[in-house]
Design an enzyme around this catalytic site. Structure first.
Site, PDB file in Angstrom:
ATOM      1  N   ASP A  41       0.871  -1.180   0.000  1.00 47.35           N
ATOM      2  CA  ASP A  41       0.000   0.000   0.000  1.00 47.35           C
ATOM      3  C   ASP A  41       0.909   1.231   0.000  1.00 47.35           C
ATOM      4  O   ASP A  41       1.431   1.624   1.039  1.00 47.35           O
ATOM      5  CB  ASP A  41      -0.897   0.013   1.249  1.00 47.35           C
ATOM      6  CG  ASP A  41      -1.741   1.299   1.287  1.00 47.35           C
ATOM      7  OD1 ASP A  41      -2.638   1.412   2.139  1.00 47.35           O
ATOM      8  OD2 ASP A  41      -1.487   2.204   0.445  1.00 47.35           O
ATOM      9  N   ASP A  76      -6.181   5.449   4.178  1.00 53.71           N
ATOM     10  CA  ASP A  76      -4.751   5.672   4.442  1.00 53.71           C
ATOM     11  C   ASP A  76      -4.306   5.148   5.790  1.00 53.71           C
ATOM     12  O   ASP A  76      -3.590   5.830   6.525  1.00 53.71           O
ATOM     13  CB  ASP A  76      -4.457   7.165   4.334  1.00 53.71           C
ATOM     14  CG  ASP A  76      -4.773   7.655   2.935  1.00 53.71           C
ATOM     15  OD1 ASP A  76      -5.847   8.264   2.773  1.00 53.71           O
ATOM     16  OD2 ASP A  76      -3.998   7.357   2.020  1.00 53.71           O
ATOM     17  N   HIS A 125      -5.374  11.892  13.374  1.00 48.44           N
ATOM     18  CA  HIS A 125      -6.371  11.768  12.302  1.00 48.44           C
ATOM     19  C   HIS A 125      -7.547  10.886  12.695  1.00 48.44           C
ATOM     20  O   HIS A 125      -8.587  10.925  12.043  1.00 48.44           O
ATOM     21  CB  HIS A 125      -5.747  11.171  11.034  1.00 48.44           C
ATOM     22  CG  HIS A 125      -4.694  12.021  10.428  1.00 48.44           C
ATOM     23  ND1 HIS A 125      -4.900  13.298   9.991  1.00 48.44           N
ATOM     24  CD2 HIS A 125      -3.380  11.770  10.218  1.00 48.44           C
ATOM     25  CE1 HIS A 125      -3.778  13.807   9.514  1.00 48.44           C
ATOM     26  NE2 HIS A 125      -2.838  12.905   9.649  1.00 48.44           N
ATOM     27  N   ASP A 185       2.585  18.897  13.483  1.00 50.14           N
ATOM     28  CA  ASP A 185       2.690  17.890  12.411  1.00 50.14           C
ATOM     29  C   ASP A 185       2.282  18.568  11.101  1.00 50.14           C
ATOM     30  O   ASP A 185       1.489  19.518  11.113  1.00 50.14           O
ATOM     31  CB  ASP A 185       1.708  16.746  12.730  1.00 50.14           C
ATOM     32  CG  ASP A 185       1.817  15.591  11.746  1.00 50.14           C
ATOM     33  OD1 ASP A 185       2.365  14.544  12.110  1.00 50.14           O
ATOM     34  OD2 ASP A 185       1.353  15.762  10.605  1.00 50.14           O
ATOM     35  N   HIS A 228       0.478  17.525   8.803  1.00 49.14           N
ATOM     36  CA  HIS A 228      -0.883  17.179   8.351  1.00 49.14           C
ATOM     37  C   HIS A 228      -1.899  17.749   9.337  1.00 49.14           C
ATOM     38  O   HIS A 228      -1.607  17.899  10.523  1.00 49.14           O
ATOM     39  CB  HIS A 228      -1.063  15.655   8.289  1.00 49.14           C
ATOM     40  CG  HIS A 228      -0.161  14.986   7.323  1.00 49.14           C
ATOM     41  ND1 HIS A 228       1.079  14.510   7.681  1.00 49.14           N
ATOM     42  CD2 HIS A 228      -0.302  14.716   5.999  1.00 49.14           C
ATOM     43  CE1 HIS A 228       1.668  13.959   6.618  1.00 49.14           C
ATOM     44  NE2 HIS A 228       0.857  14.089   5.595  1.00 49.14           N
ATOM     45  N   ASP A 288       7.077  15.536  10.524  1.00 50.19           N
ATOM     46  CA  ASP A 288       7.081  15.540   9.060  1.00 50.19           C
ATOM     47  C   ASP A 288       7.047  16.989   8.553  1.00 50.19           C
ATOM     48  O   ASP A 288       7.047  17.227   7.356  1.00 50.19           O
ATOM     49  CB  ASP A 288       5.927  14.721   8.492  1.00 50.19           C
ATOM     50  CG  ASP A 288       4.631  14.925   9.259  1.00 50.19           C
ATOM     51  OD1 ASP A 288       3.704  14.121   9.073  1.00 50.19           O
ATOM     52  OD2 ASP A 288       4.531  15.895  10.049  1.00 50.19           O
ATOM     53  N   TYR A 321       8.766  11.051   8.926  1.00 50.24           N
ATOM     54  CA  TYR A 321       9.087   9.880   8.110  1.00 50.24           C
ATOM     55  C   TYR A 321      10.495   9.877   7.553  1.00 50.24           C
ATOM     56  O   TYR A 321      10.968   8.866   7.054  1.00 50.24           O
ATOM     57  CB  TYR A 321       8.042   9.751   6.992  1.00 50.24           C
ATOM     58  CG  TYR A 321       6.671   9.764   7.583  1.00 50.24           C
ATOM     59  CD1 TYR A 321       5.903  10.935   7.597  1.00 50.24           C
ATOM     60  CD2 TYR A 321       6.175   8.662   8.273  1.00 50.24           C
ATOM     61  CE1 TYR A 321       4.681  10.978   8.228  1.00 50.24           C
ATOM     62  CE2 TYR A 321       4.953   8.701   8.908  1.00 50.24           C
ATOM     63  CZ  TYR A 321       4.209   9.859   8.888  1.00 50.24           C
ATOM     64  OH  TYR A 321       3.009   9.910   9.535  1.00 50.24           O
TER      65      TYR A 321
HETATM   66  C1  LIG Z   1      -1.046  11.148  12.870  1.00 46.83           C
HETATM   67  O1  LIG Z   1      -0.322  10.521  11.835  1.00 46.83           O
HETATM   68  C2  LIG Z   1       0.717  11.277  11.458  1.00 46.83           C
HETATM   69  C3  LIG Z   1       0.516  11.805  10.067  1.00 46.83           C
HETATM   70  O2  LIG Z   1      -0.240  12.991  10.123  1.00 46.83           O
HETATM   71  O3  LIG Z   1       1.800  12.101   9.611  1.00 46.83           O
HETATM   72  C4  LIG Z   1      -0.190  10.777   9.173  1.00 46.83           C
HETATM   73  C5  LIG Z   1      -0.156  11.209   7.732  1.00 46.83           C
HETATM   74  C6  LIG Z   1      -0.983  10.310   6.833  1.00 46.83           C
HETATM   75  C7  LIG Z   1      -0.596  10.594   5.400  1.00 46.83           C
HETATM   76  C8  LIG Z   1      -1.411   9.820   4.434  1.00 46.83           C
HETATM   77  N1  LIG Z   1      -0.931  10.101   3.083  1.00 46.83           N
HETATM   78  C9  LIG Z   1      -1.928   9.741   2.073  1.00 46.83           C
HETATM   79  C10 LIG Z   1      -1.374   9.984   0.694  1.00 46.83           C
HETATM   80  C11 LIG Z   1      -2.476   9.774  -0.311  1.00 46.83           C
HETATM   81  N2  LIG Z   1      -1.954   9.991  -1.640  1.00 46.83           N
HETATM   82 ZN   LIG Z   2       1.811  14.102   9.561  1.00 47.97          ZN
END
Ligand SMILES: COCC(O)(O)CCCCCNCCCN
Ligand SMILES: [Zn+2]
Length: 667
Positions: free
Chosen positions: A20, A92, A135, A172, A174, A265, A305
Site C-alpha cells: 500500500d 490511508d 487523524h 505535524d 498534516h 514531518d 518519516y
Molecule cells: C497522525 O499521523 C501522522 C501523520 O499525520 O503524519 C499521518 C499522515 C498520513 C498521510 C497519508 N498520506 C496519504 C497519501 C495519499 N496519496
Molecule cells: Zn503528519
C-alpha cells in the site's frame, strides 16, 4: 522537577503486511531511530523513564464510539485477508494483528505522561508512540491512526483532574482533523494546527482544514487552522506564525495544560511535508510553549518519516524540555508571501474571537479562496507538467543541529554586600583586579563614581566575559545606577568584533544615542513615557498609555515586536534592564525574562537598580530555568496601545521583516 520520557519497544511490533504505497512510510524504525538517537546523545539518562500501560476501554471511549472500539477489538484474531478487508473501510491506514495492542499502549503512554505532569512528579515530558493519533475520529481509523492519543489525553485531563483550559498545538505537517472534530464546539480546548494544504489539493483534502474553520457554537474561536499553501516553508515562516498567531492567542487563553501533537514531518527532508524548516526549529517551538501553564507540557509523537530529521527533531525537542540552552537560529530571511497571506487570513478570521487581534488586524483585500480541485485540471495538463508533478522531490541536505552545551554554572550574580545570594546561584567575588579596560572607562564614565560603583562594574564585566566563554549561562546584577551600568556594558560589549547586543529596557530612562550608531546594538524600550522620539531601525520606543503596569499592552509588544526583532537580530548577548519605577508587575517581568532566553543561547544579563532588590529572587528563579507563573487570561489591550504597536511595526517591517503579518498589496 525532571522531564519524563515514555517509550516501549512493544510499539515497534506491528508493520504493513501488504502493498500500500500510501502507508509504506509508517514503519517501526521511526520509533527505534528516535529512541536510539536519544540514547546516543545521553538524553534518556537525563530523563525520568516512565513505564507504558495499556489504556482501558473507558479511556478510549472518552473519544471513540463503542461500535468502533468493538470492531477494532476483533482485529487481533483476524486473518491477513480479514485485516485487508477491515482496512478497506478506512482511509490511508493499515491494520495488523498487534496494532490494537500497540494502539492501547500509545494511548496509555499519553495518559501516563499526563498523570506524571499533573500530579507534579515531573515538569514536562515526551511520549514516543505509534500508531499516531491525530487523524483518527470517533468511529474511524485514518491516516495511520487508530485511537486519537492526544484527544483522549485532553478529555482524560479534564475528567480526572478538572483541568479547565487545555491548549493543543499540532505542528505535524498534516491537519489533525480528528482532534478538530472532537473539540470543535468545546471552548475549554483550544486546538491549533498548521498543515500543508495547497488550497485543498493536499491530503486529506478537506475544506474543514482551511483558515476560516474556527470552531462551532461555544467553541467558535477555539479552533485555529493555519494552511500552508506552498511547500518549502522555512524557520522564518514557522516563527512568524508563533509570534503573530499562536502565542498572542495562547497567552490570552491562559491554558492550565499544553499538549503537543509532535509530528516531525514538518521538518526538512520529509517527503510528505516537503518543507525546509531545520530540526533545531523544534527546540524553539517547544521553548516558546514552556512558559504557558507553568511549564506543564506533554509532547506526544505523531508523524515524521525522514528517519534522519525525525531523530534530530526529537532530540532537539527533548533537550529543550530538559532545559538546555537553545541553539541560535541563523539567516532568518522572513516569511514568504504565501505565509503572509495565510497569516493575514487566519488573523482576520479570528479577530472577532481574540482581543489580541482586534485592533491589530486589517482585513485581507484578497480571498485566498480554496481553489477547488478542477476535475478537468488533469486532462489539460501537458505531458511534461504531469511528469513534473510525479518527479520525486530532490534529496534535501541540511547541517547537523549545533551542540547545545549547558555551562557548568547556570546563573551568576553580582550583589552588594548584605544582599543574600539566591539559592543555586553563584555569587561573583571581586577577586579579579580592575582590568585595564576599566581604567579607561573610569576616565570616560566613572570619573566621579565612588569605588563601589567601579568594583560593581568590574564584576559585571567579568559576568559578561564568563558568558562569552560559556562558563556561565546568564547573570544578574544589582547596581547603584542601572542606566549608567547599561551604557558601560553596551560600550564594553560593542567593542568586541562579532558581538551583537539586544538591549531590552523596561521603564523610563534616557538611552544614549551613541550606543545605537554601530548597528550592533538593537534597543527596545517599553515605557509609559511618550517620547517624541520616533526611534530608528535600532531604537524601538514602545510607549504604553498606562505604562508597564498594562499587562495586555506589554504582552502584545512582547510577541508582535520583541520576539520577531530578537530572532532577526540574533544577538550574542541579551541585556535586560529594569529601570527604577518602571511599574512592571513581577509576573510580566518574569515572563519577559523567560522569553528572552530564546536568544543568545540563554546569555542574558539582567540589571536591577539597588532599590529593586525584591526582584532578585523572582528574577533568579527564571534565570535558573523555572517556568514563569501565568499572567492570567488577558483582557483587550488599549486601542491606542495596539495602534501604537502597529505603527511601530509598519515603520520597522521594511528593515525587520519577521514583523510582517500581512501580504503586501501589490500583485
Ligand atoms: C497522525 O499521523 C501522522 C501523520 O499525520 O503524519 C499521518 C499522515 C498520513 C498521510 C497519508 N498520506 C496519504 C497519501 C495519499 N496519496
Ligand atoms: Zn503528519
Amino acid at each position: 522537577m525532571g522531564t519524563a520520557l515514555i517509550y516501549d519497544e512493544e510499539m515497534t511490533k506491528y508493520k504493513l503486511l501488504w502493498v500500500d504505497p500510501a502507508c509504506k512510510i509508517e514503519v517501526p524504525e521511526r520509533l527505534t531511530v528516535s529512541h536510539g538517537a536519544l540514547v546516543r546523545n545521553g538524553l534518556t539518562d537525563r530523563c525520568i523513564c516512565l513505564p507504558v500501560r495499556e489504556a482501558v476501554d473507558a479511556e478510549i471511549l472518552l473519544v471513540h464510539s463503542e461500535e468502533y472500539l468493538e470492531a477494532v477489538k476483533q482485529t487481533p484474531h483476524m486473518t491477513l485477508e480479514d485485516l485487508k478487508e477491515f482496512t478497506l473501510q478506512y482511509g490511508d491506514v493499515y491494520f495488523h494483528p498487534n496494532i490494537y495492542h500497540c494502539a492501547k499502549l500509545a494511548v496509555g503512554s499519553a495518559l501516563q505522561l499526563v498523570d506524571s505532569v499533573l500530579m507534579g512528579k515531573v515538569k514536562n515530558g515526551m511520549a514516543l508512540v505509534r500508531p499516531p493519533g491525530h487523524h483518527s475520529m470517533r468511529s474511524a481509523a485514518n491516516g495511520f491512526c487508530v485511537f486519537n492519543n492526544v484527544a483522549i489525553a485532553a478529555q482524560y485531563a479534564k475528567q480526572k483532574y478538572g483541568v479547565k483550559r487545555i491548549l493543543i498545538v499540532d505542528w505535524d505537517i498534516h491537519h489533525g482533523q480528528g482532534v478538530q472534530y472532537c473539540f470543535e464546539d468545546d471552548p475549554s480546548v483550544l486546538y491549533f494546527s498548521w498543515h500543508r494544504y495547497e488550497h485543498q489539493k493536499f491530503w486529506p483534502n478537506l475544506k474543514d482544514s482551511d483558515y476560516d474553520i474556527v470552531g462551532k457554537g461555544e467553541g467558535a474561536g477555539f479552533n485555529i487552522n493555519v494552511p500552508w499553501n506552498k511547500v518549502g516553508m522555512e524557520n522564518s515562516d514557522y516563527l512568524s506564525v508563533f509570534c503573530h498567531v499562536l502565542l498572542p492567542i495562547a497567552y490570552e487563553f491562559c491554558p492550565d495544560l499544553v499538549l503537543v501533537c509532535a509530528g516531525f514531518d514538518s521538518a526538512i527532508g520529509d517527503l510528505e511535508g516537503e518543507m525546509c524548516a531545520t530540526p533545531d526549529i523544534f527546540a524553539h517551538l517547544t521553548y516558546l510553549l514552556m512558559n504557558l501553564a507553568e511549564g506543564k507540557l506533554c509532547a506526544v509523537l505523531e508523524g515524521g518519516y525522514n528517519l534522519t530529521s525525525l531523530a534530530q527533531s526529537v532530540c532537539q525537542t527533548v533537550q529543550t524540555l530538559l532545559g538546555d540552552p537553545l541553539p541560535p537560529l541563523t539567516n532568518l530571511t522572513g516569511p514568504c508571501r504565501s505565509t503572509l497571506e495565510s497569516l493575514q487570513c487566519v488573523r482576520a478570521a479570528h479577530r472577532q474571537h481574540w482581543s489580541c487581534l482586534r485592533h491589530a488586524v486589517d482585513l485581507p483585500t484578497f480571498e485566498i479562496s480554496t481553489i477547488r480541485i478542477k476535475s478537468s485540471g488533469e486532462e489539460n495538463k501537458d505531458e511534461a507538467e504531469v511528469w513534473e508533478e510525479q518527479k520525486s522531490p530532490e534529496e534535501k541536505i541540511w547541517p547537523e543541529p549545533p551542540k547545545r552545551v549547558s555551562p557548568r554554572v547556570c546563573s551568576a550574580v553580582v550583589l552588594p554586600d548584605g544582599v543574600v545570594c539566591p539559592d543555586a546561584c553563584e555569587r561573583l567575588s571581586s577577586s579579579e583586579d580592575l582590568g585595564p579596560h576599566l581604567l579607561t572607562l573610569k576616565k570616560d564614565f566613572l570619573k566621579d563614581a565612588d569605588d563601589s560603583a567601579v568594583t560593581a562594574l568590574s564584576r559585571v564585566f567579568s559576568l559578561i566575559d564568563k558568558m562569552k566563554n560559556n562558563e556561565i549561562r546568564n547573570g544578574l546584577a544589582l547596581v547603584g545606577d542601572a542606566a549608567m551600568t547599561m551604557t558601560c556594558v553596551v560600550q564594553h560589549v560593542a567593542a568586541e568584533v562579532d558581538s551583537r547586543v539586544f538591549l531590552v529596557c523596561v521603564g523610563n530612562g534616557n538611552i544614549p544615542g551613541h550606543i545605537i550608531e554601530d548597528g550592533k546594538t538593537l534597543v527596545v524600550q517599553i515605557s509609559g513615557e511618550d517620547t517624541e522620539e520616533q526611534g530608528s531601525k535600532y531604537y524601538v520606543p514602545v510607549c504604553l498609555k498606562k505604562g508597564c503596569t498594562d499587562t495586555s499592552g506589554f504582552a502584545q509588544a512582547m510577541f508582535s515586536l520583541l520576539l520577531p526583532l530578537g530572532y532577526q537580530h540574533n544577538p550574542s548577548l541579551v541585556l535586560l534592564v529594569r529601570m527604577p519605577g518602571s511599574g512592571v508587575c513581577d509576573i510580566m517581568w518574569q515572563q519577559l525574562t523567560a522569553l528572552l532566553q530564546s536568544f543568545a543561547q540563554g546569555h542574558t544579563l539582567v540589571l536591577l537598580q539597588e532599590d529593586d532588590k525584591a526582584c532578585v529572587g523572582p528574577t533568579a528563579s527564571i534565570l535558573l530555568g523555572n517556568p514563569a507563573p501565568p499572567l492570567g487570561q488577558l483582557p483587550a489591550s488599549l486601542k491606542e496601545d495596539a495602534e501604537a504597536v502597529e505603527r511601530l511595526r509598519s515603520r520597522l517591517q521594511a528593515d525587520w521583516n519577521l514583523l510582517l503579518a500581512t501580504a503586501p498589496e501589490n500583485g
